[in-house]
Design an enzyme around this catalytic site. Structure first.
Site, PDB file in Angstrom:
ATOM      1  CG  ASN A 111     -37.243   0.639  -9.013  1.00  0.00           C
ATOM      2  OD1 ASN A 111     -36.573   1.121  -8.096  1.00  0.00           O
ATOM      3  ND2 ASN A 111     -37.115  -0.614  -9.406  1.00  0.00           N
TER       4      ASN A 111
ATOM      5  NE  ARG B 143     -27.472   6.640  -3.861  1.00  0.00           N
ATOM      6  CZ  ARG B 143     -28.210   7.625  -4.378  1.00  0.00           C
ATOM      7  NH1 ARG B 143     -28.808   8.472  -3.567  1.00  0.00           N
ATOM      8  NH2 ARG B 143     -28.328   7.772  -5.681  1.00  0.00           N
TER       9      ARG B 143
ATOM     10  NE  ARG C  40     -31.371  12.677  -9.833  1.00  0.00           N
ATOM     11  CZ  ARG C  40     -31.475  13.676 -10.721  1.00  0.00           C
ATOM     12  NH1 ARG C  40     -32.182  14.759 -10.423  1.00  0.00           N
ATOM     13  NH2 ARG C  40     -30.834  13.609 -11.873  1.00  0.00           N
TER      14      ARG C  40
ATOM     15  CG  HIS D 202     -21.020   7.494  -8.859  1.00  0.00           C
ATOM     16  ND1 HIS D 202     -20.816   6.282  -9.499  1.00  0.00           N
ATOM     17  CD2 HIS D 202     -22.214   7.360  -8.212  1.00  0.00           C
ATOM     18  CE1 HIS D 202     -21.830   5.472  -9.258  1.00  0.00           C
ATOM     19  NE2 HIS D 202     -22.690   6.095  -8.485  1.00  0.00           N
TER      20      HIS D 202
ATOM     21  CE1 TYR E 271     -29.603  -1.571  -2.646  1.00  0.00           C
ATOM     22  CE2 TYR E 271     -27.927  -0.108  -3.528  1.00  0.00           C
ATOM     23  CZ  TYR E 271     -29.240  -0.350  -3.170  1.00  0.00           C
ATOM     24  OH  TYR E 271     -30.175   0.632  -3.337  1.00  0.00           O
TER      25      TYR E 271
ATOM     26  NE  ARG F 180     -30.027  -2.986 -10.787  1.00  0.00           N
ATOM     27  CZ  ARG F 180     -29.298  -1.999 -10.307  1.00  0.00           C
ATOM     28  NH1 ARG F 180     -28.159  -2.244  -9.705  1.00  0.00           N
ATOM     29  NH2 ARG F 180     -29.677  -0.740 -10.442  1.00  0.00           N
TER      30      ARG F 180
ATOM     31  CG  HIS G 271     -24.764  -1.499  -6.637  1.00  0.00           C
ATOM     32  ND1 HIS G 271     -23.691  -0.819  -6.094  1.00  0.00           N
ATOM     33  CD2 HIS G 271     -25.584  -0.529  -7.116  1.00  0.00           C
ATOM     34  CE1 HIS G 271     -23.866   0.477  -6.229  1.00  0.00           C
ATOM     35  NE2 HIS G 271     -25.007   0.687  -6.847  1.00  0.00           N
TER      36      HIS G 271
END
Length: 697
Positions: free
Chosen positions: A53, A386, A416, A446, A479, A575, A603
């Site tokens: 992270n 993703r 990203r 997204h 997730y 979160r 998530h």
């Protein structure tokens, strides 16, 4: 960050700084590594997550702040009242504090591992038998992959790779040396990423041994530099983090894939933003390196421990010790929805909700596979952000093309750090005949949606699934995310409008059911909040419950403050970043915020508005951040099925009542655990039991 400095910024701005809030989120991850109730090997893995992270934070956020500072701008308006230079200093000080804590935690974990007969040894602790194994391993596997650069007398210093770990080697040459002009010479050894960082050595009875690749290389320094004559040799770790912003060229003759591909390759040459070094490194070696690399005071310079790239602890070997890891859960089926037979037949009758990883993600793959084979299916449209490394989603879409279906994939090439993987999948799908759309100029796509069109009795019928998370089998195991399966033609028609917008984006569509960014989300959420304010003023039932990854948009926070002042009770589960300051009289006393960090990564984005006793609720891909509200294509999907509504309310309440892994987000974001005298509720464990019990109802 000290309490005093926190209060200063809050009093001045009524917001918590975004970057400092993110660092407090990462501190919560570090708490999981410290927590002795977390299984021992998973504690190491949380250390890896903390480090990973931090790498991404410096590549993206710190790099942005550095660019503001270098442009000669104060950045106070953009950064919430603090100058870029001051913020960089606070970030560096906070990170040094967190890094120190992480090293203490690592030392504690290693001591606990030894109690379990697991030893992480260094090059000075190698036995004779282990030395023979290491030498052979080095010759066979490591040596062919090593890149070693003699830098002592090079005129031009080599460009170091972003986030790669290097051993900085110092050699004090002997009197017999006749190769080098100077008596002190330097080299860099790049730690190869193609080899596992943790090398498991032969066991000795019940004792298990691991050596970190860095130390294995240190043990073999004599092998690498045997052609030189030196009296003394040492090696210390360094790492550089670079700006990860993509610089996309405007050459109209190149395809978008080519432009992104070139930009990703050029990322490795981005400006340095962080330099981490072993604090025990020789002072002259450090000065030599910093001078050669042009490291200056606008970079974050972090003294660290002996090892860097601790993100590799995310892949620490299990060693067959299941007792030292979280027990793997068996994902549950969805009640009433069998993986045998046709999903179309079932979804035609009613909506179904999947909550991964408690329930199996196999439904998503099964639905696409069925669509690929079904002769009545004519087309599939899907957004991809993703994908898994080996993606059954992608193979199902290619299979559908081979069966004559028209398949359209909106793939986000600028996801990203997943750009390269998405480029490879894009090229593969394109070569198989999949129609690719590369989004809307200036907007990331997204949202997570799939639309399937099917001929039924000479009529077109649409089916869809829409999610809060990526269509990724790997992350679906760790997730938590909601996915709605529906054949509601009103919703499906509007999902089709979103896909039309991808192709003809100068026409802004209108929606009655979906809330779609960038054109509608902000104002729609404002209106829903205003309704709660009016209901509360008029004595009707009111309240707002939100589950988000991040809350940083200041205008949206102001709207929530307004609702709090009007007496609306607001419960937030956030979160990560939370720039809202709860519990301040006259501003936010009706707002409570918690953050849950545990075994799985929380998530989902979930919006619940009480609406005078008839709750309106949405699952969404959008956080309350400026980029999600104004600069991305996002979808918030309403929940109409009453049973699913109740399930979502129940799951929110389970998370809200967590008193084991929930932290209270307070005025100074001190990450205090929520503790009370109520029955223990560890929400992620209770969530699994909740869905298991539903199967038995």
């Amino acid at each position: 960050m000290t309490a005093a400095s926190s209060k200063h910024s809050i009093a001045e701005n009524t917001y918590y700084n975004r970057e400092l809030s993110w660092l407090q989120f990462n501190a919560r991850v570090l708490q999981e590594a410290k927590d002795t109730t977390t299984p021992l090997i998973d504690r190491l893995r949380f250390l890896g997550i903390f480090s990973n992270n931090l790498d991404e934070f410096f590549k993206v956020r710190y790099a942005t702040i550095k660019r503001i500072a270098e442009a000669g701008k104060g950045g106070r308006s953009f950064l919430g009242g603090i100058s870029a230079t001051e913020l960089m200093e606070k970030i560096t000080n906070t990170v040094i504090e967190h890094q120190k804590a992480s090293l203490d935690i690592l030392k504690d974990i290693e001591q606990e591992l030894e109690k379990e007969n697991i030893y992480i040894i260094n090059e000075t602790e190698v036995s004779e038998a282990q030395s023979a194994f290491i030498s052979d391993y080095f010759i066979q596997k490591v040596s062919p992959a090593l890149v070693t650069i003699m830098i002592g007398e090079l005129e031009a210093f080599p460009s170091l790779k972003d986030s790669a770990a290097y051993l900085a080697v110092k050699m004090e040459m002997s009197k017999d040396d006749d190769i080098f002009k100077t008596k002190t010479n330097y080299a860099l050894i790049e730690i190869p990423k193609s080899i596992e960082r943790f090398v498991v050595l032969p066991a000795d009875g019940e004792k298990q041994y691991i050596i970190i690749l860095d130390d294995l290389i240190r043990h073999c320094l004599h092998n690498i530099f045997s052609i030189f004559k030196y009296d003394k040799i040492s090696a210390n770790m360094i790492k550089i983090t670079r700006d990860a912003e993509l610089d996309i060229e405007s050459d109209l003759s190149k395809s978008f894939i080519d432009k992104i591909s070139k930009s990703v390759k050029n990322r490795s040459a981005g400006d340095p933003v962080r330099f981490v070094y072993d604090k025990k490194i020789d002072k002259k070696t450090l000065e030599f390196l910093m001078k050669k690399m042009n490291i200056d005071n606008t970079d974050s310079i972090i003294p660290g421990g002996r090892y860097h790239n601790r993100r590799d602890y995310m892949s620490f070997p299990s060693l067959g010790r299941n007792d030292l890891q979280y027990k793997k859960i068996q994902p549950l089926p969805i009640k009433g929805l069998s993986l045998q037979g046709s999903l179309f037949d079932k979804i035609a009758e009613k909506d179904y909700l999947l909550y991964a990883p408690y329930q199996t993600f196999s439904y998503v793959v099964k639905f696409l596979r069925e669509a690929a084979l079904d002769p009545n299916v004519t087309s599939i449209k899907i957004t991809i952000y993703r994908l898994a490394e080996i993606s059954h989603i992608a193979s199902s879409l290619i299979n559908a093309v081979k069966n004559g279906k028209e398949v359209t994939v909106q793939i986000e090439l600028q996801a990203r750090f997943d750009e390269e993987a998405n480029i490879q999948y894009a090229e593969q799908m394109q070569s198989e005949g999949v129609k690719l759309i590369f989004g809307v100029s200036g907007l990331k796509v997204h949202c997570k949606a799939c639309l399937i069109e099917r001929n039924e009795k000479d009529k077109l019928k649409r089916y869809a699934f829409i999610s809060t998370g990526n269509f990724n089998e790997s992350t679906a195991r760790i997730y938590t995310d909601y996915t709605l399966f529906t054949s509601d033609q009103k919703i499906c028609k509007e999902i089709n409008k979103v896909f039309d917008f991808f192709e003809v984006n100068y026409k802004i569509k209108k929606y009655r059911h979906l809330i779609v960014s960038p054109h509608y989300t902000r104002n729609s959420i404002y209106q829903l909040i205003d309704t709660e304010i009016i209901n509360n003023i008029n004595g009707r039932a009111s309240g707002i419950k939100l589950k988000l990854n991040s809350l940083s948009d200041l205008k949206m926070i102001d709207k929530l403050y307004a609702a709090s002042r009007a007496g609306v009770k607001i419960k937030l589960i956030v979160r990560g970043i939370c720039c809202l300051v709860p519990g301040i009289k006259g501003m936010s006393e009706n707002i409570e915020v918690i953050s849950v960090i545990d075994k799985f990564l929380e998530h989902p984005r979930l919006f619940i508005f009480e609406n005078a006793g008839d709750p309106k609720m949405y699952i969404s891909s959008a956080d309350f951040m400026g980029r999600n509200l104004d600069n991305r294509v996002e979808i918030s999907c309403p929940i109409y099925d009453e049973d699913i509504k109740q399930t979502i309310l129940d799951t929110f309440d389970i998370s809200w009542n967590d008193n084991v892994k929930a932290r209270i987000i307070s005025e100074n974001q001190s990450n205090r655990y929520r503790k009370n005298k109520k029955e223990k509720v560890r929400s992620q464990f209770k969530m699994y039991d909740y869905f298991k019990d539903k199967l038995e109802e």
